[in-house]
Motif scaffolding. Sequence first.
Motif, PDB file in Angstrom:
ATOM      1  N   LYS A  49      27.659  -6.010 -13.275  1.00  0.00           N
ATOM      2  CA  LYS A  49      28.741  -5.344 -12.550  1.00  0.00           C
ATOM      3  C   LYS A  49      29.556  -6.346 -11.744  1.00  0.00           C
ATOM      4  O   LYS A  49      30.208  -5.991 -10.783  1.00  0.00           O
ATOM      5  CB  LYS A  49      28.165  -4.254 -11.656  1.00  0.00           C
ATOM      6  CG  LYS A  49      27.650  -3.085 -12.437  1.00  0.00           C
ATOM      7  CD  LYS A  49      27.647  -1.858 -11.575  1.00  0.00           C
ATOM      8  CE  LYS A  49      27.437  -0.647 -12.441  1.00  0.00           C
ATOM      9  NZ  LYS A  49      28.185   0.476 -11.997  1.00  0.00           N
ATOM     10  N   VAL A  50      29.489  -7.618 -12.146  1.00  0.00           N
ATOM     11  CA  VAL A  50      30.276  -8.649 -11.490  1.00  0.00           C
ATOM     12  C   VAL A  50      31.336  -9.138 -12.464  1.00  0.00           C
ATOM     13  O   VAL A  50      31.037  -9.492 -13.602  1.00  0.00           O
ATOM     14  CB  VAL A  50      29.400  -9.844 -11.057  1.00  0.00           C
ATOM     15  CG1 VAL A  50      30.257 -10.948 -10.449  1.00  0.00           C
ATOM     16  CG2 VAL A  50      28.324  -9.398 -10.079  1.00  0.00           C
ATOM     17  N   ILE A  51      32.572  -9.133 -12.021  1.00  0.00           N
ATOM     18  CA  ILE A  51      33.663  -9.660 -12.830  1.00  0.00           C
ATOM     19  C   ILE A  51      34.242 -10.841 -12.075  1.00  0.00           C
ATOM     20  O   ILE A  51      34.644 -10.714 -10.915  1.00  0.00           O
ATOM     21  CB  ILE A  51      34.747  -8.597 -13.078  1.00  0.00           C
ATOM     22  CG1 ILE A  51      34.125  -7.416 -13.812  1.00  0.00           C
ATOM     23  CG2 ILE A  51      35.896  -9.186 -13.871  1.00  0.00           C
ATOM     24  CD1 ILE A  51      35.064  -6.275 -14.034  1.00  0.00           C
ATOM     25  N   LEU A  52      34.236 -11.991 -12.727  1.00  0.00           N
ATOM     26  CA  LEU A  52      34.678 -13.238 -12.101  1.00  0.00           C
ATOM     27  C   LEU A  52      36.010 -13.676 -12.695  1.00  0.00           C
ATOM     28  O   LEU A  52      36.136 -13.824 -13.908  1.00  0.00           O
ATOM     29  CB  LEU A  52      33.618 -14.325 -12.319  1.00  0.00           C
ATOM     30  CG  LEU A  52      33.977 -15.732 -11.864  1.00  0.00           C
ATOM     31  CD1 LEU A  52      34.188 -15.779 -10.357  1.00  0.00           C
ATOM     32  CD2 LEU A  52      32.894 -16.704 -12.294  1.00  0.00           C
ATOM     33  N   PHE A  53      36.979 -13.896 -11.834  1.00  0.00           N
ATOM     34  CA  PHE A  53      38.285 -14.416 -12.220  1.00  0.00           C
ATOM     35  C   PHE A  53      38.435 -15.801 -11.618  1.00  0.00           C
ATOM     36  O   PHE A  53      38.111 -15.999 -10.443  1.00  0.00           O
ATOM     37  CB  PHE A  53      39.409 -13.513 -11.694  1.00  0.00           C
ATOM     38  CG  PHE A  53      39.393 -12.137 -12.283  1.00  0.00           C
ATOM     39  CD1 PHE A  53      40.086 -11.862 -13.437  1.00  0.00           C
ATOM     40  CD2 PHE A  53      38.673 -11.121 -11.675  1.00  0.00           C
ATOM     41  CE1 PHE A  53      40.079 -10.582 -13.983  1.00  0.00           C
ATOM     42  CE2 PHE A  53      38.659  -9.847 -12.207  1.00  0.00           C
ATOM     43  CZ  PHE A  53      39.354  -9.580 -13.365  1.00  0.00           C
TER      44      PHE A  53
ATOM     45  N   TRP B 195      34.402  -7.494  -7.892  1.00  0.00           N
ATOM     46  CA  TRP B 195      35.458  -8.335  -8.443  1.00  0.00           C
ATOM     47  C   TRP B 195      35.500  -9.598  -7.601  1.00  0.00           C
ATOM     48  O   TRP B 195      35.735  -9.542  -6.388  1.00  0.00           O
ATOM     49  CB  TRP B 195      36.809  -7.651  -8.377  1.00  0.00           C
ATOM     50  CG  TRP B 195      36.933  -6.400  -9.202  1.00  0.00           C
ATOM     51  CD1 TRP B 195      36.000  -5.849 -10.042  1.00  0.00           C
ATOM     52  CD2 TRP B 195      38.063  -5.532  -9.243  1.00  0.00           C
ATOM     53  NE1 TRP B 195      36.496  -4.702 -10.598  1.00  0.00           N
ATOM     54  CE2 TRP B 195      37.758  -4.481 -10.134  1.00  0.00           C
ATOM     55  CE3 TRP B 195      39.297  -5.545  -8.628  1.00  0.00           C
ATOM     56  CZ2 TRP B 195      38.657  -3.454 -10.413  1.00  0.00           C
ATOM     57  CZ3 TRP B 195      40.183  -4.514  -8.897  1.00  0.00           C
ATOM     58  CH2 TRP B 195      39.872  -3.485  -9.791  1.00  0.00           C
ATOM     59  N   VAL B 196      35.287 -10.743  -8.221  1.00  0.00           N
ATOM     60  CA  VAL B 196      35.282 -12.019  -7.520  1.00  0.00           C
ATOM     61  C   VAL B 196      36.460 -12.849  -8.013  1.00  0.00           C
ATOM     62  O   VAL B 196      36.619 -13.057  -9.215  1.00  0.00           O
ATOM     63  CB  VAL B 196      33.967 -12.798  -7.780  1.00  0.00           C
ATOM     64  CG1 VAL B 196      33.999 -14.140  -7.059  1.00  0.00           C
ATOM     65  CG2 VAL B 196      32.763 -11.969  -7.358  1.00  0.00           C
ATOM     66  N   ILE B 197      37.262 -13.322  -7.078  1.00  0.00           N
ATOM     67  CA  ILE B 197      38.334 -14.252  -7.416  1.00  0.00           C
ATOM     68  C   ILE B 197      37.928 -15.607  -6.848  1.00  0.00           C
ATOM     69  O   ILE B 197      37.888 -15.800  -5.633  1.00  0.00           O
ATOM     70  CB  ILE B 197      39.696 -13.806  -6.849  1.00  0.00           C
ATOM     71  CG1 ILE B 197      40.049 -12.410  -7.362  1.00  0.00           C
ATOM     72  CG2 ILE B 197      40.781 -14.807  -7.238  1.00  0.00           C
ATOM     73  CD1 ILE B 197      41.328 -11.839  -6.799  1.00  0.00           C
ATOM     74  N   ASP B 198      37.579 -16.516  -7.755  1.00  0.00           N
ATOM     75  CA  ASP B 198      37.156 -17.864  -7.385  1.00  0.00           C
ATOM     76  C   ASP B 198      38.393 -18.750  -7.355  1.00  0.00           C
ATOM     77  O   ASP B 198      38.993 -19.038  -8.385  1.00  0.00           O
ATOM     78  CB  ASP B 198      36.139 -18.377  -8.406  1.00  0.00           C
ATOM     79  CG  ASP B 198      35.553 -19.726  -8.028  1.00  0.00           C
ATOM     80  OD1 ASP B 198      36.163 -20.440  -7.196  1.00  0.00           O
ATOM     81  OD2 ASP B 198      34.495 -20.067  -8.569  1.00  0.00           O
ATOM     82  N   LEU B 199      38.773 -19.180  -6.166  1.00  0.00           N
ATOM     83  CA  LEU B 199      40.001 -19.945  -5.979  1.00  0.00           C
ATOM     84  C   LEU B 199      39.757 -21.459  -5.924  1.00  0.00           C
ATOM     85  O   LEU B 199      40.597 -22.198  -5.414  1.00  0.00           O
ATOM     86  CB  LEU B 199      40.712 -19.464  -4.709  1.00  0.00           C
ATOM     87  CG  LEU B 199      41.176 -18.003  -4.742  1.00  0.00           C
ATOM     88  CD1 LEU B 199      41.717 -17.580  -3.382  1.00  0.00           C
ATOM     89  CD2 LEU B 199      42.212 -17.781  -5.826  1.00  0.00           C
ATOM     90  N   ALA B 200      38.653 -21.916  -6.473  1.00  0.00           N
ATOM     91  CA  ALA B 200      38.308 -23.342  -6.432  1.00  0.00           C
ATOM     92  C   ALA B 200      39.379 -24.218  -7.074  1.00  0.00           C
ATOM     93  O   ALA B 200      39.605 -25.346  -6.636  1.00  0.00           O
ATOM     94  CB  ALA B 200      36.961 -23.583  -7.109  1.00  0.00           C
TER      95      ALA B 200
END
Length: 120
Positions: free
Chosen positions: A8-12, A41-46
């Motif tokens: 249930k984790v969605i990574l962008f 919902w995870v937005i990874d801004l690295a």
Amino acid sequence: MTLTQERKVILFKPQGSIDLDRGTALSEQMIGVNTQEQQLWVIDLAEVDFMDSSGLVPLVELLKTARENSCRLVLCNVQTPVRLIFELTQLDSVFEIFNSYEDILAIAQNTQDDYLALAS
């Protein structure tokens, strides 16, 4: 942009800069995902080195969409120039911002464990 969907984790993982056009493209991609209640919902801004104020608009809309769908939207790995935009607009108090993706998963696991304990 990279998209990963696990459980249930969605990574962008957007890359480069986020302005109105790229923010809108991110928003469209996220809305196109098969949404289920209680998703994270995870937005990874690295890999995002710049964001202007117009790039914040789609993120705020995504946050609203996530909440309407009983999902949780969080940000992680926010680089200093991007973090400054969130702080200047005081959106750092609206968005959940984590230092790393691993921090998010640890908190999500603890939340799930708490829920399971309450359900038993």
